[in-house]
Design a protein around this motif. Structure first.
Motif, PDB file in Angstrom:
ATOM      1  N   LEU A  43       0.845  -1.190   0.000  1.00 36.93           N
ATOM      2  CA  LEU A  43       0.000   0.000   0.000  1.00 36.93           C
ATOM      3  C   LEU A  43       0.882   1.241   0.000  1.00 36.93           C
ATOM      4  CD1 LEU A  43      -2.789  -1.011   2.540  1.00 36.93           C
ATOM      5  CD2 LEU A  43      -2.789  -1.205   0.047  1.00 36.93           C
ATOM      6  N   VAL A  44       0.590   2.152  -0.932  1.00 36.58           N
ATOM      7  CA  VAL A  44       1.356   3.385  -1.074  1.00 36.58           C
ATOM      8  C   VAL A  44       0.384   4.554  -1.174  1.00 36.58           C
ATOM      9  CG1 VAL A  44       3.295   2.230  -2.211  1.00 36.58           C
ATOM     10  CG2 VAL A  44       1.467   3.233  -3.599  1.00 36.58           C
ATOM     11  N   GLU A  45       0.903   5.742  -0.929  1.00 39.81           N
ATOM     12  CA  GLU A  45       0.090   6.947  -1.037  1.00 39.81           C
ATOM     13  C   GLU A  45       0.670   7.846  -2.116  1.00 39.81           C
ATOM     14  OE1 GLU A  45      -0.977  10.779   1.696  1.00 39.81           O
ATOM     15  OE2 GLU A  45      -0.857   8.840   2.693  1.00 39.81           O
ATOM     16  N   ARG A  60      12.204  -3.652  -3.727  1.00 40.16           N
ATOM     17  CA  ARG A  60      12.435  -2.988  -2.442  1.00 40.16           C
ATOM     18  C   ARG A  60      11.947  -1.553  -2.520  1.00 40.16           C
ATOM     19  NH1 ARG A  60      18.064  -0.365  -2.088  1.00 40.16           N
ATOM     20  NH2 ARG A  60      18.668  -0.282  -4.259  1.00 40.16           N
ATOM     21  N   CYS A  61      11.980  -0.876  -1.382  1.00 41.37           N
ATOM     22  CA  CYS A  61      11.600   0.532  -1.289  1.00 41.37           C
ATOM     23  C   CYS A  61      12.773   1.303  -0.713  1.00 41.37           C
ATOM     24  CB  CYS A  61      10.369   0.711  -0.400  1.00 41.37           C
ATOM     25  SG  CYS A  61       8.924  -0.181  -0.986  1.00 41.37           S
ATOM     26  N   GLN A  62      12.894   2.545  -1.143  1.00 40.94           N
ATOM     27  CA  GLN A  62      14.022   3.360  -0.707  1.00 40.94           C
ATOM     28  C   GLN A  62      13.579   4.812  -0.591  1.00 40.94           C
ATOM     29  OE1 GLN A  62      17.441   2.337  -0.376  1.00 40.94           O
ATOM     30  NE2 GLN A  62      17.766   4.386   0.434  1.00 40.94           N
ATOM     31  N   THR A  63      13.921   5.472   0.527  1.00 39.37           N
ATOM     32  CA  THR A  63      13.680   6.906   0.662  1.00 39.37           C
ATOM     33  C   THR A  63      14.778   7.633  -0.112  1.00 39.37           C
ATOM     34  OG1 THR A  63      12.697   6.589   2.835  1.00 39.37           O
ATOM     35  CG2 THR A  63      13.442   8.813   2.294  1.00 39.37           C
ATOM     36  N   CYS A  64      14.374   8.618  -0.924  1.00 38.18           N
ATOM     37  CA  CYS A  64      15.326   9.337  -1.780  1.00 38.18           C
ATOM     38  C   CYS A  64      15.178  10.837  -1.582  1.00 38.18           C
ATOM     39  CB  CYS A  64      15.063   9.025  -3.253  1.00 38.18           C
ATOM     40  SG  CYS A  64      15.258   7.294  -3.676  1.00 38.18           S
ATOM     41  N   PHE A 105      11.150  11.661  -1.145  1.00 42.97           N
ATOM     42  CA  PHE A 105      10.062  10.809  -1.620  1.00 42.97           C
ATOM     43  C   PHE A 105      10.472   9.355  -1.451  1.00 42.97           C
ATOM     44  CE2 PHE A 105      12.823  11.591  -5.210  1.00 42.97           C
ATOM     45  CZ  PHE A 105      12.961  10.352  -5.815  1.00 42.97           C
ATOM     46  N   GLU A 106       9.510   8.466  -1.615  1.00 43.08           N
ATOM     47  CA  GLU A 106       9.776   7.025  -1.562  1.00 43.08           C
ATOM     48  C   GLU A 106       9.847   6.490  -2.984  1.00 43.08           C
ATOM     49  OE1 GLU A 106      10.307   5.145   1.201  1.00 43.08           O
ATOM     50  OE2 GLU A 106      10.064   6.924   2.454  1.00 43.08           O
ATOM     51  N   ALA A 107      10.866   5.718  -3.273  1.00 46.90           N
ATOM     52  CA  ALA A 107      10.998   5.054  -4.567  1.00 46.90           C
ATOM     53  C   ALA A 107      10.692   3.568  -4.359  1.00 46.90           C
ATOM     54  CB  ALA A 107      12.404   5.229  -5.128  1.00 46.90           C
ATOM     55  N   VAL A 108       9.731   3.060  -5.115  1.00 52.26           N
ATOM     56  CA  VAL A 108       9.397   1.639  -5.101  1.00 52.26           C
ATOM     57  C   VAL A 108      10.092   1.032  -6.308  1.00 52.26           C
ATOM     58  CG1 VAL A 108       7.554  -0.069  -5.203  1.00 52.26           C
ATOM     59  CG2 VAL A 108       7.176   2.105  -4.002  1.00 52.26           C
ATOM     60  N   ALA A 115      15.522  -2.131 -14.882  1.00 51.59           N
ATOM     61  CA  ALA A 115      15.020  -1.718 -13.574  1.00 51.59           C
ATOM     62  C   ALA A 115      14.272  -0.399 -13.687  1.00 51.59           C
ATOM     63  CB  ALA A 115      16.175  -1.599 -12.591  1.00 51.59           C
ATOM     64  N   LEU A 116      13.264  -0.239 -12.837  1.00 48.30           N
ATOM     65  CA  LEU A 116      12.392   0.922 -12.870  1.00 48.30           C
ATOM     66  C   LEU A 116      11.997   1.259 -11.437  1.00 48.30           C
ATOM     67  CD1 LEU A 116      10.385   2.828 -14.472  1.00 48.30           C
ATOM     68  CD2 LEU A 116       8.771   0.941 -14.343  1.00 48.30           C
ATOM     69  N   ALA A 117      11.897   2.559 -11.140  1.00 51.19           N
ATOM     70  CA  ALA A 117      11.447   3.001  -9.821  1.00 51.19           C
ATOM     71  C   ALA A 117      10.178   3.829  -9.996  1.00 51.19           C
ATOM     72  CB  ALA A 117      12.529   3.830  -9.131  1.00 51.19           C
ATOM     73  N   ILE A 118       9.210   3.599  -9.116  1.00 51.77           N
ATOM     74  CA  ILE A 118       7.965   4.356  -9.095  1.00 51.77           C
ATOM     75  C   ILE A 118       8.035   5.292  -7.892  1.00 51.77           C
ATOM     76  CG2 ILE A 118       5.451   4.238  -8.865  1.00 51.77           C
ATOM     77  CD1 ILE A 118       6.371   2.963 -11.435  1.00 51.77           C
ATOM     78  N   GLU A 119       7.856   6.593  -8.128  1.00 53.86           N
ATOM     79  CA  GLU A 119       7.869   7.579  -7.042  1.00 53.86           C
ATOM     80  C   GLU A 119       6.494   7.665  -6.401  1.00 53.86           C
ATOM     81  OE1 GLU A 119       7.935  12.385  -6.484  1.00 53.86           O
ATOM     82  OE2 GLU A 119       9.098  11.565  -8.144  1.00 53.86           O
ATOM     83  N   VAL A 120       6.463   7.508  -5.085  1.00 49.83           N
ATOM     84  CA  VAL A 120       5.228   7.673  -4.321  1.00 49.83           C
ATOM     85  C   VAL A 120       5.507   8.628  -3.167  1.00 49.83           C
ATOM     86  CG1 VAL A 120       4.370   5.375  -4.953  1.00 49.83           C
ATOM     87  CG2 VAL A 120       5.631   5.659  -2.815  1.00 49.83           C
ATOM     88  N   ASP A 121       4.443   9.150  -2.574  1.00 50.91           N
ATOM     89  CA  ASP A 121       4.619  10.069  -1.451  1.00 50.91           C
ATOM     90  C   ASP A 121       5.001   9.321  -0.177  1.00 50.91           C
ATOM     91  OD1 ASP A 121       3.876  12.098  -3.194  1.00 50.91           O
ATOM     92  OD2 ASP A 121       1.778  12.020  -2.586  1.00 50.91           O
ATOM     93  N   ARG A 122       4.355   8.154   0.030  1.00 47.61           N
ATOM     94  CA  ARG A 122       4.598   7.371   1.246  1.00 47.61           C
ATOM     95  C   ARG A 122       4.357   5.901   0.978  1.00 47.61           C
ATOM     96  NH1 ARG A 122       1.541   8.231   6.615  1.00 47.61           N
ATOM     97  NH2 ARG A 122      -0.233   8.218   5.229  1.00 47.61           N
ATOM     98  N   VAL A 123       5.130   5.052   1.643  1.00 51.83           N
ATOM     99  CA  VAL A 123       4.878   3.605   1.649  1.00 51.83           C
ATOM    100  C   VAL A 123       4.203   3.303   2.975  1.00 51.83           C
ATOM    101  CG1 VAL A 123       5.929   1.314   1.668  1.00 51.83           C
ATOM    102  CG2 VAL A 123       6.834   3.087   0.144  1.00 51.83           C
ATOM    103  N   LEU A 124       3.021   2.680   2.904  1.00 52.84           N
ATOM    104  CA  LEU A 124       2.226   2.423   4.107  1.00 52.84           C
ATOM    105  C   LEU A 124       2.401   1.021   4.663  1.00 52.84           C
ATOM    106  CD1 LEU A 124      -1.008   4.177   2.828  1.00 52.84           C
ATOM    107  CD2 LEU A 124       0.741   5.120   4.341  1.00 52.84           C
ATOM    108  N   GLY A 125       2.895   0.098   3.862  1.00 50.32           N
ATOM    109  CA  GLY A 125       3.112  -1.268   4.327  1.00 50.32           C
ATOM    110  C   GLY A 125       2.445  -2.283   3.438  1.00 50.32           C
TER     111      GLY A 125
END
Length: 168
Positions: A43-45, A60-64, A105-108, A115-125
């Motif tokens: 779940l992401v926001e 994985r997820c990474q704060t950037c 931001f959070e990169a999923v 490889a590809l990263a999706i930018e989201v505001d928050r990862v909720l779990g």
């Protein structure tokens, strides 16, 4: 026709096999997981709304920091460790009206090639969720696999990240 069936079957974690033989006929083999649509979702926001990403497609997820983003030939990239990944904000992929860029931001990072990263505001779990198909009107929205019940019972759209990985 069959492309829509294939997208739906893949969205449920299944496979579809079609074999045709001239003068004999066509055989269609459909395999779905025994879980009847129960799948792990991350779940992401994005822009104040909650979305689900198929967790099996997430590496994985990474704060950037915003400073880690560069623009190469008109395509945004983010440097994460020794990897330079294409970066696509979820809000752009879904056609949402974007707010101002935050400094972090959070990169999923997806299990895709390349490889590809999706930018989201928050990862909720992560949570196990029953994915339901979209009704006829919502099926017209490109990039959605289905809908699930999210926190507090609100609907959560499940994003077809594999489709974005193929077209991005």
């Amino acid at each position: 026709g069959m492309d829509a069936v294939l997208d739906s079957v893949r969205g449920l974690g299944g496979t579809l096999e079609v074999r045709s033989e001239v003068g004999v006929g066509t055989r269609v083999r459909l395999r779905l997981p025994r879980t009847h649509g129960l799948r792990p979702l991350l779940l992401v926001e994005a822009e104040g709304e909650i979305y689900g990403l198929p967790a099996r497609q997430v590496r994985r997820c990474q704060t950037c920091a915003r400073g880690a983003v560069t623009n190469l030939r008109g395509v945004a990239h983010v440097q994460i460790g020794d990897e330079r990944l294409r970066l696509h904000p979820l809000r752009h992929l879904l056609g949402l009206n974007p707010g101002p860029d935050a400094p972090r931001f959070e990169a999923v990072i997806l299990e895709s090639e390349p490889a590809l990263a999706i930018e989201v505001d928050r990862v909720l779990g992560e949570r196990e969720s029953l994915i339901k198909p979209l009704d006829t009107l919502l099926q017209r929205i490109d990039g959605l696999l289905g809908v699930s019940a999210g926190p507090q019972g609100r609907p959560v759209f499940v994003v077809d990240v594999a489709r974005f990985a193929m077209t991005a």
